[in-house]
Design a protein around this motif. Structure first.
Motif, PDB file in Angstrom:
ATOM      1  N   ALA A  14     -67.201  83.144 -50.379  1.00 19.56           N
ATOM      2  CA  ALA A  14     -68.072  84.095 -51.074  1.00 19.56           C
ATOM      3  C   ALA A  14     -68.292  85.373 -50.274  1.00 19.56           C
ATOM      4  N   GLY A  15     -67.754  85.433 -49.068  1.00 18.81           N
ATOM      5  CA  GLY A  15     -67.947  86.584 -48.193  1.00 18.81           C
ATOM      6  C   GLY A  15     -68.376  86.123 -46.813  1.00 18.81           C
ATOM      7  N   TRP A  16     -68.426  87.068 -45.868  1.00 16.97           N
ATOM      8  CA  TRP A  16     -68.681  86.716 -44.480  1.00 16.97           C
ATOM      9  C   TRP A  16     -70.159  86.550 -44.161  1.00 16.97           C
ATOM     10  N   HIS A  17     -71.043  86.985 -45.036  1.00 12.32           N
ATOM     11  CA  HIS A  17     -72.465  86.664 -44.836  1.00 12.32           C
ATOM     12  C   HIS A  17     -72.707  85.271 -45.392  1.00 12.32           C
ATOM     13  N   PRO A  18     -73.349  84.386 -44.639  1.00 11.53           N
ATOM     14  CA  PRO A  18     -73.518  82.998 -45.101  1.00 11.53           C
ATOM     15  C   PRO A  18     -74.338  82.857 -46.375  1.00 11.53           C
ATOM     16  N   PRO A  72     -77.752  72.951 -45.821  1.00 10.15           N
ATOM     17  CA  PRO A  72     -77.492  72.967 -47.261  1.00 10.15           C
ATOM     18  C   PRO A  72     -77.380  74.359 -47.868  1.00 10.15           C
ATOM     19  N   GLY A  73     -77.809  75.396 -47.132  1.00 11.97           N
ATOM     20  CA  GLY A  73     -77.779  76.748 -47.694  1.00 11.97           C
ATOM     21  C   GLY A  73     -76.464  77.475 -47.503  1.00 11.97           C
ATOM     22  N   ARG A  74     -75.471  76.810 -46.908  1.00 11.00           N
ATOM     23  CA  ARG A  74     -74.176  77.438 -46.665  1.00 11.00           C
ATOM     24  C   ARG A  74     -73.140  76.958 -47.682  1.00 11.00           C
ATOM     25  N   GLN A 306     -80.982  92.978 -45.687  1.00  6.56           N
ATOM     26  CA  GLN A 306     -82.229  92.273 -45.400  1.00  6.56           C
ATOM     27  C   GLN A 306     -82.438  91.109 -46.358  1.00  6.56           C
ATOM     28  N   ARG A 307     -82.106  91.317 -47.620  1.00  4.94           N
ATOM     29  CA  ARG A 307     -82.246  90.233 -48.599  1.00  4.94           C
ATOM     30  C   ARG A 307     -81.356  89.049 -48.237  1.00  4.94           C
ATOM     31  N   LEU A 308     -80.132  89.326 -47.857  1.00  7.63           N
ATOM     32  CA  LEU A 308     -79.216  88.254 -47.468  1.00  7.63           C
ATOM     33  C   LEU A 308     -79.725  87.532 -46.218  1.00  7.63           C
ATOM     34  N   GLU A 314     -82.059  83.880 -41.129  1.00  6.70           N
ATOM     35  CA  GLU A 314     -81.779  84.459 -39.816  1.00  6.70           C
ATOM     36  C   GLU A 314     -80.924  85.703 -39.993  1.00  6.70           C
ATOM     37  N   PRO A 315     -80.953  86.625 -39.019  1.00  5.97           N
ATOM     38  CA  PRO A 315     -80.107  87.814 -39.118  1.00  5.97           C
ATOM     39  C   PRO A 315     -78.628  87.438 -39.021  1.00  5.97           C
TER      40      PRO A 315
END
Length: 402
Positions: A14-18, A72-74, A306-308, A314-315
């Motif tokens: 889905a992209g590189w941001h988890p 579970p959020g990944r 920031q939303r992501l 976490e950042p």
């Protein structure tokens, strides 16, 4: 004069941001759909990008993540990268297709034939990104090894972990075997002589007779020599040991500089490794990685980031430099890297498909109009597009009976 670079893209689920899968624009239900990957690769292809890498792994947990504590959020689960590339090959025109393969646990013979087949299917646009990995989760999925890489050394130095050093030695052998198998058929081995009934000139198919620390392989590939002769070998490298792996075996290396000083240090390390190991081979092509989140305004980009981060808890952290901003901000970062003398820039989209579309429709056109993006002829092989020659089989002149 503006230094021109190739532009590549690195695709990761889905992209590189988890937390990218939670974006309204994400296609969370389509991540295992062939159409999802087709559309991403066609978008990059139509934009004139030189290559696309496709991430892969041999375990559900991320590397060094506890096996029994999946977050579970990944995003979990993925399609096989080689098979994605093979599916997309006839559906794309010019973009290089470079799936990721883990060298631990997989067999180089199977990988060699799969990448050769991809080279045929893509008409000369295939490559492979090799990853040296032996995590506990990967080992548990195969059950053949008790020892591997459970944690990264506290020093951060690969040299301080005998297990990681062994994984890189294995990756080096793996790369060596791939190249030998790709060379095992000479270009003119298939003669198709109807009158004599000879389909093959057996003197032009060679046993590779490889005996190493990790692999012992005798025969030739089952796939004839493919359009590029040798598909592109690529690796990601962050420090001296992987730099040496790249210098000895790869055609292209992805690096992760965060500023100009990093670029200078990386080039010095690569040059030293090349002087020691590369001998008479062509210069190693160097692509610098950037992780990008692109919006039309800086405020919108910061808000999205920031939303992501809030969703992830976490950042965002990355081995690569992160650019959150407008298309112009990404263009400026690419231009800085181009001025440093790298051969290309590989962009990691934080969100898919949103940032892939932004790269294709906004970033690439600005780079092209500014004369930063290197243009190549349609129909050229990946090696040709990157200025690499098509190598002759190392076995030309030898006669080895099968």
């Amino acid at each position: 004069m503006t230094h021109q670079v190739h532009l590549g893209i690195a695709l990761e689920r889905a992209g590189w941001h988890p937390a990218a899968w939670r974006e309204p624009s994400a296609h969370a239900r389509a991540l295992t759909s062939p159409a999802y990957w087709r559309d991403l690769l066609r978008t990059a292809d139509d934009a004139g990008l030189a290559l696309a890498t496709i991430e892969d792994a041999l375990s559900l947990p991320d590397r060094f993540e506890p096996v029994d504590a999946l977050r579970p959020g990944r995003v979990r689960g993925r399609l096989d990268a080689v098979l994605i590339a093979s599916y997309a090959a006839p559906l794309t025109r010019r973009i290089g297709l470079i799936p990721t393969v883990t060298t631990t646990h997989t067999e180089p013979f199977h990988v060699a034939t799969g990448i050769q087949t991809l080279d045929f299917a893509s008409r000369g646009r295939a490559g492979v990104r090799l990853v040296a990995g032996a995590s506990a989760a990967e080992r548990a999925n195969f059950g053949r090894r008790d020892i591997g890489v459970d944690v990264f050394p506290a020093s951060g130095r690969v040299e301080d972990s005998p297990e990681i050093l062994a994984a890189f030695r294995e990756a080096g052998e793996f790369a060596d075997v791939l190249a030998r198998l790709w060379d095992s058929w000479q270009d003119d081995a298939i003669i198709r002589d109807l009158e004599s009934g000879r389909f093959l000139d057996a003197d032009r198919v060679h046993r590779i007779e490889f005996e190493g620390e990790f692999f012992s392989i005798t025969g030739a590939s089952i796939v004839p020599r493919s359009p590029q002769g040798r598909p592109l070998l690529t690796v990601l490298a962050h420090q001296t040991v992987p730099f040496r792996l790249a210098a000895e075996h790869a055609d292209l290396v992805y690096v992760t500089p965060h500023d100009d000083a990093d670029v200078v240090a990386i080039r010095d390390d690569l040059d030293a490794a090349a002087d020691d190991l590369r001998r008479d081979r062509e210069p190693l092509r160097v692509f610098a990685d950037l992780l990008v989140l692109v919006e039309d305004t800086a405020v919108a980009a910061r808000d999205a980031s920031q939303r992501l981060d809030e969703w992830a808890g976490e950042p965002l952290t990355s081995d690569a430099r992160v650019v959150v901003g407008t298309p112009a901000d990404v263009v400026d970062a690419v231009r800085e890297l181009a001025a440093s003398g790298v051969d290309g820039v590989r962009l990691r989209p934080a969100r898919q498909p949103a940032d892939v579309v932004a790269i294709a429709e906004k970033v690439a056109p600005i780079l092209r109009s500014a004369g930063v993006l290197r243009e190549d002829a349609d129909g050229a092989s990946l090696r040709t597009r990157l200025g690499l020659t098509r190598p002759e089989s190392r076995y030309v002149g030898e006669k080895v009976a099968l």
